[in-house]
Motif scaffolding. Structure first.
Motif, PDB file in Angstrom:
ATOM      1  N   ARG A  12     -60.884  16.638  -1.122  1.00  0.00           N
ATOM      2  CA  ARG A  12     -61.295  15.250  -0.930  1.00  0.00           C
ATOM      3  C   ARG A  12     -61.233  14.491  -2.254  1.00  0.00           C
ATOM      4  O   ARG A  12     -61.687  14.979  -3.289  1.00  0.00           O
ATOM      5  N   GLY A  13     -60.643  13.299  -2.215  1.00  0.00           N
ATOM      6  CA  GLY A  13     -60.538  12.478  -3.412  1.00  0.00           C
ATOM      7  C   GLY A  13     -59.253  12.671  -4.191  1.00  0.00           C
ATOM      8  O   GLY A  13     -58.992  11.918  -5.138  1.00  0.00           O
ATOM      9  N   ASN A  14     -58.441  13.674  -3.847  1.00  0.00           N
ATOM     10  CA  ASN A  14     -57.168  13.885  -4.534  1.00  0.00           C
ATOM     11  C   ASN A  14     -56.167  12.790  -4.211  1.00  0.00           C
ATOM     12  O   ASN A  14     -56.159  12.235  -3.094  1.00  0.00           O
ATOM     13  N   LEU A  15     -55.292  12.484  -5.162  1.00  0.00           N
ATOM     14  CA  LEU A  15     -54.063  11.770  -4.842  1.00  0.00           C
ATOM     15  C   LEU A  15     -53.188  12.720  -4.040  1.00  0.00           C
ATOM     16  O   LEU A  15     -53.059  13.901  -4.396  1.00  0.00           O
ATOM     17  N   ILE A  16     -52.566  12.226  -2.981  1.00  0.00           N
ATOM     18  CA  ILE A  16     -51.735  13.076  -2.143  1.00  0.00           C
ATOM     19  C   ILE A  16     -50.314  12.532  -2.143  1.00  0.00           C
ATOM     20  O   ILE A  16     -50.052  11.404  -1.712  1.00  0.00           O
ATOM     21  N   PHE A  17     -49.388  13.346  -2.644  1.00  0.00           N
ATOM     22  CA  PHE A  17     -47.973  13.018  -2.650  1.00  0.00           C
ATOM     23  C   PHE A  17     -47.273  13.955  -1.668  1.00  0.00           C
ATOM     24  O   PHE A  17     -47.402  15.177  -1.774  1.00  0.00           O
ATOM     25  N   VAL A  18     -46.542  13.390  -0.731  1.00  0.00           N
ATOM     26  CA  VAL A  18     -45.731  14.167   0.198  1.00  0.00           C
ATOM     27  C   VAL A  18     -44.298  14.164  -0.319  1.00  0.00           C
ATOM     28  O   VAL A  18     -43.776  13.119  -0.717  1.00  0.00           O
ATOM     29  N   ALA A  19     -43.649  15.332  -0.328  1.00  0.00           N
ATOM     30  CA  ALA A  19     -42.297  15.464  -0.859  1.00  0.00           C
ATOM     31  C   ALA A  19     -41.338  15.935   0.224  1.00  0.00           C
ATOM     32  O   ALA A  19     -41.577  16.953   0.874  1.00  0.00           O
ATOM     33  N   GLY A  20     -40.287  15.176   0.446  1.00  0.00           N
ATOM     34  CA  GLY A  20     -39.234  15.549   1.383  1.00  0.00           C
ATOM     35  C   GLY A  20     -37.896  15.103   0.827  1.00  0.00           C
ATOM     36  O   GLY A  20     -37.839  14.427  -0.205  1.00  0.00           O
ATOM     37  N   HIS A  21     -36.815  15.439   1.500  1.00  0.00           N
ATOM     38  CA  HIS A  21     -35.503  15.079   0.957  1.00  0.00           C
ATOM     39  C   HIS A  21     -35.089  13.647   1.295  1.00  0.00           C
ATOM     40  O   HIS A  21     -34.654  12.899   0.422  1.00  0.00           O
ATOM     41  N   HIS A  22     -35.214  13.263   2.554  1.00  0.00           N
ATOM     42  CA  HIS A  22     -34.733  11.951   2.989  1.00  0.00           C
ATOM     43  C   HIS A  22     -35.826  10.891   2.902  1.00  0.00           C
ATOM     44  O   HIS A  22     -36.960  11.151   3.306  1.00  0.00           O
ATOM     45  N   PRO A  23     -35.509   9.685   2.423  1.00  0.00           N
ATOM     46  CA  PRO A  23     -36.470   8.595   2.554  1.00  0.00           C
ATOM     47  C   PRO A  23     -36.817   8.383   4.032  1.00  0.00           C
ATOM     48  O   PRO A  23     -35.929   8.414   4.889  1.00  0.00           O
ATOM     49  N   LEU A  24     -38.087   8.176   4.319  1.00  0.00           N
ATOM     50  CA  LEU A  24     -38.490   8.012   5.718  1.00  0.00           C
ATOM     51  C   LEU A  24     -38.033   6.669   6.263  1.00  0.00           C
ATOM     52  O   LEU A  24     -37.720   6.546   7.460  1.00  0.00           O
ATOM     53  N   ILE A  25     -38.028   5.651   5.415  1.00  0.00           N
ATOM     54  CA  ILE A  25     -37.416   4.379   5.756  1.00  0.00           C
ATOM     55  C   ILE A  25     -36.534   3.990   4.571  1.00  0.00           C
ATOM     56  O   ILE A  25     -36.635   4.578   3.498  1.00  0.00           O
ATOM     57  N   GLU A  26     -35.685   3.018   4.750  1.00  0.00           N
ATOM     58  CA  GLU A  26     -34.734   2.692   3.693  1.00  0.00           C
ATOM     59  C   GLU A  26     -35.433   2.041   2.502  1.00  0.00           C
ATOM     60  O   GLU A  26     -36.365   1.250   2.658  1.00  0.00           O
TER      61      GLU A  26
END
Length: 261
Positions: A146-160
């Motif tokens: 709780r309270g962490n910055l959360i970065f999600v990492a994937g290959h493709h941009p989800l939107i342009e």
């Protein structure tokens, strides 16, 4: 204590740029980032020797690393049996870093798979977020401290992101909305080979879409590049680091996590 992440993508071993790789490795050695986030396309043709070379290069950096799977990291259409039934057997030296969740002080980095072995369209290089992949990512987000910055990492941009290259990620807009609803602060990606940082308003929350350039010879609008993400408590900013006469420049204003715009 300020923290620093290096976000790199689309290295494409097999079509890599040795000068750019050496430059990046020297930046890591000199500046000692807290982690390296590699958002896919480690290889060019998903060959074992490419994975071995890429994995050894990443391990040599001497910092925590997570790798996402890119569309070039699974066998091509002309090898359909391997693509459909055993696409991940060639990872070699890179295997232990694939889709690895990283928990750093105040920061959680969560993987999101955006590749598909097959799709109901001609171009399988484009992005796709399955229900299972989104569910897995949301479970990891929910488990973050709780309270962490959360970065999600994937290959493709989800939107342009406004770049020349496109991802056309299926289910990407719904995935982005779900991640924002879960409190994700930024979604990191590659694929388009040019850096960007775009704030997206989803309801009462703003999530940042952050894309990295490439360290390969497959350049588009930008020179070889990676992102430096500087984190100061709940605030973070993105700088594009380029192998050019303008080596470092911001591509975002510093913002509070979850700021509205």
């Amino acid at each position: 204590m300020p923290m620093k992440l290096f976000h790199v993508s689309d290295v494409h071993f097999g079509a890599e740029d040795p000068k750019a790789l050496g430059w990046f490795a020297q930046c890591v050695a000199d500046e000692k980032p807290d982690a390296v986030i590699m958002t896919g396309d480690l290889t060019m043709r998903a060959r074992r020797r490419e994975f071995d070379a890429g994995g050894k290069w990443l391990r040599s950096l001497g910092v925590p690393v997570t790798i996402e799977v890119g569309n070039h990291d699974i066998p091509y259409y002309w090898d359909p049996l391997r693509r459909l039934f055993s696409p991940y057997k060639r990872y070699g030296a890179a295997e232990r870093m694939i889709e690895k969740t990283l928990d750093l002080p105040g920061i959680s980095i969560v993987p999101l798979k955006t590749t598909a072995r097959a799709q109901w369209r001609w171009n399988w290089s484009k992005g796709y977020v399955s229900r299972g992949a989104l569910r897995d990512a949301l479970e990891l987000v929910a488990a973050a401290p709780r309270g962490n910055l959360i970065f999600v990492a994937g290959h493709h941009p989800l939107i342009e992101g406004g770049t020349k290259g496109t991802a056309k990620t299926r289910n990407g807009d719904a995935a982005l909305a779900a991640l924002a609803d879960a409190g994700v602060h930024a979604v990191l990606s590659g694929h388009v080979h040019d850096p960007f940082d775009r704030p997206v308003r989803c309801g009462d929350w703003t999530v940042r879409m952050i894309g990295a350039g490439t360290l390969s010879k497959r350049l588009r609008a930008s020179p070889p590049a990676f992102n430096e993400i500087r984190i100061h408590g709940a605030r973070f900013e993105t700088l594009a680091r380029t192998l050019s006469p303008e080596p470092k420049h911001p591509i975002s204003a510093t913002s509070n996590a979850g700021d509205t715009y």
